[in-house]
Scaffold this active site. Structure first.
Site, PDB file in Angstrom:
ATOM      1  N   GLY A 148       0.840  -1.188   0.000  1.00  0.00           N
ATOM      2  CA  GLY A 148       0.000   0.000   0.000  1.00  0.00           C
ATOM      3  C   GLY A 148       0.876   1.240   0.000  1.00  0.00           C
ATOM      4  O   GLY A 148       1.089   1.880  -1.025  1.00  0.00           O
ATOM      5  N   GLY A 366     -20.806  12.796  25.592  1.00  0.00           N
ATOM      6  CA  GLY A 366     -21.110  11.643  26.445  1.00  0.00           C
ATOM      7  C   GLY A 366     -21.926  10.587  25.727  1.00  0.00           C
ATOM      8  O   GLY A 366     -21.743  10.375  24.533  1.00  0.00           O
ATOM      9  N   GLU A 390      -4.656   8.163   0.392  1.00  0.00           N
ATOM     10  CA  GLU A 390      -3.808   9.220  -0.196  1.00  0.00           C
ATOM     11  C   GLU A 390      -2.532   9.428   0.620  1.00  0.00           C
ATOM     12  O   GLU A 390      -2.060  10.551   0.773  1.00  0.00           O
ATOM     13  CB  GLU A 390      -4.564  10.541  -0.292  1.00  0.00           C
TER      14      GLU A 390
HETATM   15  C1  LIG Z   1     -11.562   3.140   2.253  1.00  0.00           C
HETATM   16  C2  LIG Z   1     -10.299   3.077   1.500  1.00  0.00           C
HETATM   17  C3  LIG Z   1     -10.242   3.586   0.217  1.00  0.00           C
HETATM   18  C4  LIG Z   1      -9.062   3.489  -0.518  1.00  0.00           C
HETATM   19  N1  LIG Z   1      -9.042   3.939  -1.815  1.00  0.00           N
HETATM   20  C5  LIG Z   1      -7.964   3.656  -2.591  1.00  0.00           C
HETATM   21  C6  LIG Z   1      -7.983   3.926  -3.986  1.00  0.00           C
HETATM   22  O1  LIG Z   1      -8.943   4.473  -4.531  1.00  0.00           O
HETATM   23  N2  LIG Z   1      -6.925   3.547  -4.731  1.00  0.00           N
HETATM   24  C7  LIG Z   1      -5.831   2.948  -4.168  1.00  0.00           C
HETATM   25  O2  LIG Z   1      -4.909   2.630  -4.903  1.00  0.00           O
HETATM   26  N3  LIG Z   1      -5.754   2.723  -2.844  1.00  0.00           N
HETATM   27  C8  LIG Z   1      -6.808   3.046  -2.040  1.00  0.00           C
HETATM   28  N4  LIG Z   1      -6.763   2.782  -0.707  1.00  0.00           N
HETATM   29  C9  LIG Z   1      -5.571   2.190  -0.132  1.00  0.00           C
HETATM   30  C10 LIG Z   1      -4.797   3.146   0.753  1.00  0.00           C
HETATM   31  O3  LIG Z   1      -4.196   4.152  -0.007  1.00  0.00           O
HETATM   32  C11 LIG Z   1      -3.780   2.305   1.548  1.00  0.00           C
HETATM   33  O4  LIG Z   1      -4.511   1.526   2.471  1.00  0.00           O
HETATM   34  C12 LIG Z   1      -2.765   3.139   2.248  1.00  0.00           C
HETATM   35  O5  LIG Z   1      -1.905   3.755   1.321  1.00  0.00           O
HETATM   36  C13 LIG Z   1      -1.911   2.332   3.225  1.00  0.00           C
HETATM   37  O6  LIG Z   1      -1.450   1.162   2.673  1.00  0.00           O
HETATM   38  P1  LIG Z   1      -1.653  -0.226   3.436  1.00  0.00           P
HETATM   39  O7  LIG Z   1      -3.068  -0.294   3.855  1.00  0.00           O
HETATM   40  O8  LIG Z   1      -1.137  -1.314   2.594  1.00  0.00           O
HETATM   41  O9  LIG Z   1      -0.782  -0.088   4.750  1.00  0.00           O
HETATM   42  P2  LIG Z   1       0.791  -0.383   4.882  1.00  0.00           P
HETATM   43  O10 LIG Z   1       1.535   0.266   3.785  1.00  0.00           O
HETATM   44  O11 LIG Z   1       0.979  -1.838   5.092  1.00  0.00           O
HETATM   45  O12 LIG Z   1       1.094   0.399   6.225  1.00  0.00           O
HETATM   46  C14 LIG Z   1       0.792  -0.106   7.531  1.00  0.00           C
HETATM   47  C15 LIG Z   1       1.277   0.905   8.566  1.00  0.00           C
HETATM   48  O13 LIG Z   1       2.697   1.087   8.441  1.00  0.00           O
HETATM   49  C16 LIG Z   1       3.009   2.453   8.248  1.00  0.00           C
HETATM   50  N5  LIG Z   1       4.161   2.584   7.353  1.00  0.00           N
HETATM   51  C17 LIG Z   1       4.345   2.029   6.139  1.00  0.00           C
HETATM   52  N6  LIG Z   1       5.510   2.412   5.606  1.00  0.00           N
HETATM   53  C18 LIG Z   1       6.097   3.243   6.490  1.00  0.00           C
HETATM   54  C19 LIG Z   1       7.315   3.987   6.521  1.00  0.00           C
HETATM   55  N7  LIG Z   1       8.184   3.974   5.515  1.00  0.00           N
HETATM   56  N8  LIG Z   1       7.564   4.739   7.601  1.00  0.00           N
HETATM   57  C20 LIG Z   1       6.684   4.782   8.658  1.00  0.00           C
HETATM   58  N9  LIG Z   1       5.540   4.108   8.684  1.00  0.00           N
HETATM   59  C21 LIG Z   1       5.235   3.351   7.611  1.00  0.00           C
HETATM   60  C22 LIG Z   1       1.748   3.065   7.656  1.00  0.00           C
HETATM   61  O14 LIG Z   1       1.662   4.454   7.896  1.00  0.00           O
HETATM   62  C23 LIG Z   1       0.671   2.288   8.389  1.00  0.00           C
HETATM   63  O15 LIG Z   1       0.429   2.888   9.628  1.00  0.00           O
HETATM   64  C24 LIG Z   1      -7.907   2.902   0.061  1.00  0.00           C
HETATM   65  C25 LIG Z   1      -7.968   2.431   1.378  1.00  0.00           C
HETATM   66  C26 LIG Z   1      -9.135   2.488   2.085  1.00  0.00           C
HETATM   67  C27 LIG Z   1      -9.158   1.924   3.478  1.00  0.00           C
END
Ligand SMILES: Cc1cc2nc3c(=O)[nH]c(=O)nc-3n(C[C@H](O)[C@H](O)[C@H](O)COP(=O)(O)OP(=O)(O)OC[C@H]3O[C@@H](n4cnc5c(N)ncnc54)[C@H](O)[C@@H]3O)c2cc1C
Lengths: 413, 172
Positions: A148, A366, A390
């Site tokens: 992600g 509350g 984003e």
């Molecule tokens: C409702 C919803 C709509 C969405 N819509 C879209 C969309 O239209 N198109 C699309 O492509 N994606 C979409 N997404 C995906 C979204 O962009 C990702 O979920 C997000 O970028 C985080 O990726 P991940 O969930 O894989 O978390 P991960 O990347 O696995 O991250 C897990 C945790 O680790 C932290 N982390 C990761 N890397 C680092 C780093 N280098 N330093 C510090 N902390 C870090 C993150 O901040 C997070 O807290 C959507 C997600 C949701 C829930």
């Protein structure tokens, strides 16, 4: 002189949108939350007609307007108002209902990418549809089950085959994915690698038209909030798209920065939308306190404020701080000033602020705040997404940190 | 009367003043017959104090940033670690937010917006809180060295802590 006044045109638009948001959006907000994935036709049709009327320029995807860089040499530098207008627009719609806002038919992030990185032919071929015919959605598919935040690690592939590209892979969490791929004549912009060995430089984006064989929505997620918005998993299996559907340069060279640049424009808009939800929560708390005869004593020495006054005032100040950072990033985009750092800063700040503000609102009220009688608990659920998509709060903080330290990813991971 | 010792902002003398049936001529009244708009006066002070808070915060941020890029621990500059870098990032945008709040309040006062009083007050509340947080981070980033008076960050924390105590009159 520095000015903080919105132009009259934007003020009028804001008023009009606020009427719309307070009427139809609030009317359907709870229903749409209870009936996940179901479309509110009244809303869909209304917004579609309104957008068509505006030639979709409201969402910056008409592709007609000049970009700041396209201004002629010697022409006096004009500061536009498109980004600030959009920030104000999405705030009002977020104030109405963030779920319905995300579910409205629009070019979406996919359309924004075409507008930003597409050739004039592509803009014509793919964006015109958003101002004619039936409601349509655009979507952007980057995230995969295995990555992600680390979007450079995507494994979806695009292989050239004569006049086509053949796409294989799985995308998840695609906002409006079903609307774009199957429910309308929309489009999905898909990130895929054309050369895994090339790393970032091999990542390109491709426009996949609705109903293209090989593209299939396999799942709709059930979520904490923004339930009106469909969040889809999409599988691409030997999905063939014309060669000309590649966005930007097909050559394998530093292209990743280009695709990332779209975020400089979209992050302030996510922040803007979050501001609306936070404002809704704050106003509701202020209204309820007023009804209960509690006055906020602005101006008294801080050490004489009650805990409740301090909380409400800090919610207000946090909201204002977030808005100023968001407007600053938007204004910079309008002025053609590179805003990568400010776009991430306003998104990270607002994501954090909205989480705090909406949770505080529930706390202050509350049991009533926690109940479904009001929308406060819903806004808390809806608001949280803004700290995640984003770019998570952490990722946007990382971008700001690299900028201020002048570090690349090797120095600051 | 007695000059008071304070914890920070020492260049600025604070004293306790006792007024015991003191008579002053009527024409000494601030603003003459009409008196002065005390609320506006307070708001102007708040907007200015918020700007000062941004300045103190900025000083600490810039110093800590420079230090973090130079100071090596575990074989790398400490700024290579997110725990430090993320603090700096947030300090940076909070300085910016505080500055923008003060500018907006000042602008509202200039053009005489009806809400200017409230906006200036909110800006000050925000600035008061941020300047303490920012200068505390600044000190933290320097570790033990931040606690020692050879570096200015402890001074900025002391000065920053004072903002919440100024009622508004202090800077005129
Ligand atoms: C409702 C919803 C709509 C969405 N819509 C879209 C969309 O239209 N198109 C699309 O492509 N994606 C979409 N997404 C995906 C979204 O962009 C990702 O979920 C997000 O970028 C985080 O990726 P991940 O969930 O894989 O978390 P991960 O990347 O696995 O991250 C897990 C945790 O680790 C932290 N982390 C990761 N890397 C680092 C780093 N280098 N330093 C510090 N902390 C870090 C993150 O901040 C997070 O807290 C959507 C997600 C949701 C829930």
């Amino acid at each position: 002189m520095i000015e903080f006044e919105l132009p009259d045109g934007i003020k009028n638009l804001k008023k009009m949108l606020n009427g719309l948001a307070g009427g139809i959006m609030r009317k359907w907000a709870r229903w749409a939350d209870d009936n996940e994935h179901q479309r509110v036709d009244e809303w869909t049709n209304l917004m579609w007609n309104a957008m068509k009327g505006m030639g979709t320029s409201m969402f910056g995807a008409s592709g007609k307007e000049k970009k700041p860089g396209e201004q002629k040499e010697g022409e006096p530098k004009k500061i536009g108002t498109r980004n600030i207008q959009l920030a104000v627009t999405v705030e009002e719609l977020g104030w109405g209902d963030a779920g319905l806002y995300l579910a409205m038919p629009s070019p979406g992030l996919g359309g924004a990418a075409v507008a930003a990185a597409g050739t004039p032919e592509q803009r014509e071929r793919f964006l015109k549809r958003f101002s004619e015919g039936k409601p349509k959605w655009g979507a952007m598919a980057i995230t995969e089950p295995g990555c992600g935040s680390d979007s450079a690690a995507i494994t979806t592939t695009a292989v050239r085959d004569g006049d086509s590209w053949i796409i294989n892979g799985e995308k998840i969490f695609v906002t409006a994915g079903k609307g774009a791929a199957e429910d309308s004549e929309g489009l999905v912009v898909v990130w895929a690698t054309v050369d895994k060995k090339a790393g970032r430089a091999g990542i390109k984006s491709f426009i996949v038209d609705h109903h293209t064989p090989g593209m299939k929505v396999t799942k709709l997620e059930h979520k904490l909030g923004i339930r009106a918005s469909d969040t889809a998993a999409i599988i691409f299996e030997d999905c063939r798209v014309p060669f000309s559907n590649i966005l930007g340069d097909p050559e394998v060279k530093a292209g990743f920065k280009g695709v990332m640049a779209t975020f400089d424009a979209t992050r302030p808009m996510v922040a803007g939308n979050a501001l609306g939800i936070a404002r809704a929560s704050l106003e509701e708390v202020q209204r309820l306190l007023k009804e209960a005869g509690v006055e906020m004593r602005y101006g008294v020495a801080a050490n004489n404020l009650t805990a409740r006054e301090k909380d409400v005032m800090m919610m207000e100040a946090q909201l204002k701080a977030s808005r100023l950072l968001t407007w600053k990033a938007s204004w910079m985009a309008d002025a053609g000033i590179h805003n990568n750092m400010e776009a991430s800063a306003c998104k990270a700040k607002t994501g954090k602020a909205i989480t705090w503000i909406t949770q505080k609102a529930v706390e202050l009220m509350g049991p009533l705040g926690y109940s479904r009688k009001l929308l406060l608990e819903k806004w808390m659920r809806d608001g949280k997404i803004n700290d995640i998509f984003e770019g998570t709060g952490q990722i946007n903080t990382l971008i700001v940190a690299r900028r201020i330290l002048d570090y690349g990813r090797d120095e600051l991971k | 009367m007695n000059a008071r010792k304070t914890w920070g902002i020492k260049a600025f003398e604070t004293a306790e003043l006792k007024l015991d049936n003191l008579e002053i001529p009527a024409e000494n009244r601030l603003g003459g017959e009409a008196g002065c708009d005390f609320k506006r006066f307070a708001a102007l002070c708040w907007a200015a104090q918020t700007a000062m808070a941004a300045g103190v915060g900025r000083a600490s941020f810039e110093y800590a940033r420079g230090y973090a890029k130079e100071r090596v621990a575990f074989g790398e500059p400490i700024a290579h670690r997110q725990a430090i870098a993320f603090m700096l990032a947030e300090m940076c945008w909070e300085v910016d937010a505080t500055r923008l709040l003060s500018w907006e309040a000042a602008w509202e006062l200039d053009v005489k917006k009806p809400d200017a009083f409230k906006e200036a007050y909110l800006a000050k509340l925000y600035g008061d809180q941020q300047v303490v947080w920012i200068t505390d981070c600044g000190l933290q980033i320097l570790g033990g060295h931040g606690y020692i008076r050879e570096h200015p960050v402890e001074l900025w924390l002391r000065n920053g802590r004072g903002f919440a105590a100024f009622e508004g009159m202090a800077i005129v």
